[in-house]
Write an enzyme that holds these catalytic residues in place. Structure first.
Site, mmCIF file in Angstrom:
data_model
loop_
_atom_site.group_PDB
_atom_site.id
_atom_site.type_symbol
_atom_site.label_atom_id
_atom_site.label_comp_id
_atom_site.label_asym_id
_atom_site.label_seq_id
_atom_site.Cartn_x
_atom_site.Cartn_y
_atom_site.Cartn_z
ATOM 1 N N SER A 44 0.739 -1.330 0.039
ATOM 2 C CA SER A 44 0.096 -0.008 0.228
ATOM 3 C C SER A 44 0.969 1.406 0.061
ATOM 4 C CB SER A 44 -1.058 -0.262 1.208
ATOM 5 O OG SER A 44 -1.919 0.890 1.222
ATOM 6 N N ASP A 167 -6.370 -3.585 -1.616
ATOM 7 C CA ASP A 167 -5.020 -3.315 -0.538
ATOM 8 C C ASP A 167 -4.469 -4.583 -0.022
ATOM 9 O OD1 ASP A 167 -3.869 -2.502 1.983
ATOM 10 O OD2 ASP A 167 -4.735 -0.599 1.351
#
Length: 304
Positions: A44, A167
Site C-alpha cells: 500500500s 489493498d
C-alpha cells in the site's frame, strides 16, 4: 547485503497517511546513499514510498502528501456520504502522474544494474490471498494503485489481469514471512505503528460477509486481518532460526490515523522518520547491538 550468504530484505508497512513516517526513514536512507538490500517488498503506502525511494526521488512522498493527499480533494467525507470514494485514488494517481511522476527509467535501471528485486503486495478479491506482484515500467503505477485501494474507502474496481484485487494490507500487512520465504536472512522492517501496537478485530467485522457477499473469501480475509497482522508481529519478535530482523518504528505516542490531514502532525511524523532512519544507519552491522532495543530501533535474532 546479508553477511550470512542469504539476502537482505527491506519490508515497508502501509497504513494510509501513517506512511509519512516510512517516507521519512526512506528519505534518510536515500540521502545517505544507504542501500544494503537485495529485496524490497512494499504494501500500500509502503509500496508507494519504496517506489519513490528506488527512483531516487527522496522528497517526493512527503511533497505528494502535503500538496495532494492531505487535501479535501483526496479525502472527502461529504463525497463518501454521497456515494463516492472517501479516498479518491483515481484523482490522486492522475494528478501525480501528470505533475510529479515517478522516474521509472531510473528506478528500473537501478534494479537491473544491481540485480535487485521489488515486490508490490496486493490482495486477490477472488481468493482472499496475497498477490506478490513483480512490476515493470508498464505495470508499476497500476500495481501501486491496486495495493493502495481499500474497498470500503475507495469505490472503484481494479484488476490485475482478469482478477479483481485490492489493498495488499488485507492479506499481508507486514510481509516478513514472504521475505524469508524468498531467501532473506536479514530483514529490516519499517513500521508505521509504534512498537507496542497490536491490531484488534474490527468492530464492523460481522458485517464483512454482507459488504463483500460477492467475494466471500475476501470477506474472510479481511475478517481475519488482525490475526494475520499479529502473526507477522510474532514472526518479527521470534524469527526463524538464522534470521535477523531489525525493526524501525515510530515512537510511542506518535500514532497517526489512516486519514490524518493535519500538516504539522504529518510533518512531525516525517521528521521523526528521518531521525530514526539516520539512527538506524549508524547501527547497521554492529553485532554488539544484537537483541537490544534502542531509540525505536529493534534488532531481533533467533537462536539457532
Amino acid at each position: 547485503m546479508a553477511g550470512s550468504g542469504g539476502m537482505a530484505a527491506l519490508v515497508v508497512e502501509g497504513g494510509g497517511m501513517r506512511g509519512v513516517f516510512a517516507a521519512g526513514v526512506l528519505n534518510a536512507f536515500g540521502s545517505a546513499r544507504f542501500d544494503p538490500f537485495d529485496l524490497y517488498i512494499g504494501v500500500s503506502a509502503g509500496a508507494c514510498n519504496l517506489a519513490s525511494h528506488l527512483a531516487g526521488q527522496n522528497s517526493r512522498n512527503f511533497d505528494i502528501i502535503e500538496r495532494y493527499s492531505a487535501t479535501s480533494r483526496f479525502i472527502n467525507v461529504r463525497r463518501f456520504l454521497g456515494g463516492g470514494s472517501l479516498m479518491d485514488l483515481d484523482w490522486l494517481w492522475e494528478v501525480t502522474m501528470r505533475e510529479y511522476r515517478l522516474d521509472l527509467d531510473r528506478l528500473f535501471g537501478r534494479l537491473r544494474l544491481m540485480g535487485k528485486d521489488f515486490i508490490v503486495v496486493a490482495t486477490s478479491m477472488e481468493s482472499g490471498g496475497a498477490m506478490y506482484l513483480r512490476p515493470d515500467g508498464g505495470t508499476l503505477e497500476h500495481y501501486l494503485k491496486v495495493s493502495s485501494a481499500l474497498p470500503l474507502l475507495y469505490r472503484g474496481r481494479l484488476f490485475v489481469g482478469k482478477e479483481r484485487a485490492a489493498d495488499g494490507g488485507i492479506a499481508d500487512s507486514i510481509p516478513v514471512a514472504e521475505a524469508h520465504r524468498r531467501g532473506a536472512s536479514e530483514i529490516t522492517v519499517i513500521r508505521t505503528r509504534p512498537p507496542g501496537y497490536r491490531m484488534k478485530k474490527s468492530r464492523i467485522a460481522p458485517f464483512y460477509p454482507v459488504l463483500f457477499r460477492k467475494y466471500p473469501r475476501f470477506a474472510g480475509a479481511i475478517g481475519k486481518r488482525a490475526v494475520s497482522y499479529n502473526k507477522s508481529l510474532e514472526f518479527i519478535g521470534r524469527p526463524s532460526a538464522g534470521v535477523v530482523i531489525r525493526e524501525i518504528a515510530p515512537p510511542e505516542g506518535l500514532d497517526l490515523g489512516r486519514l490524518a490531514r493535519d500538516i504539522p502532525s504529518l510533518r512531525t511524523a516525517y521528521e521523526w522518520g528521518i531521525i530514526k532512519g539516520y539512527e538506524f544507519i549508524k547501527t547497521w552491522g554492529k553485532e554488539d547491538e544484537r537483541n537490544e532495543n534502542t531509540a525505536g530501533i529493534h534488532r531481533k535474532s533467533s537462536q539457532a
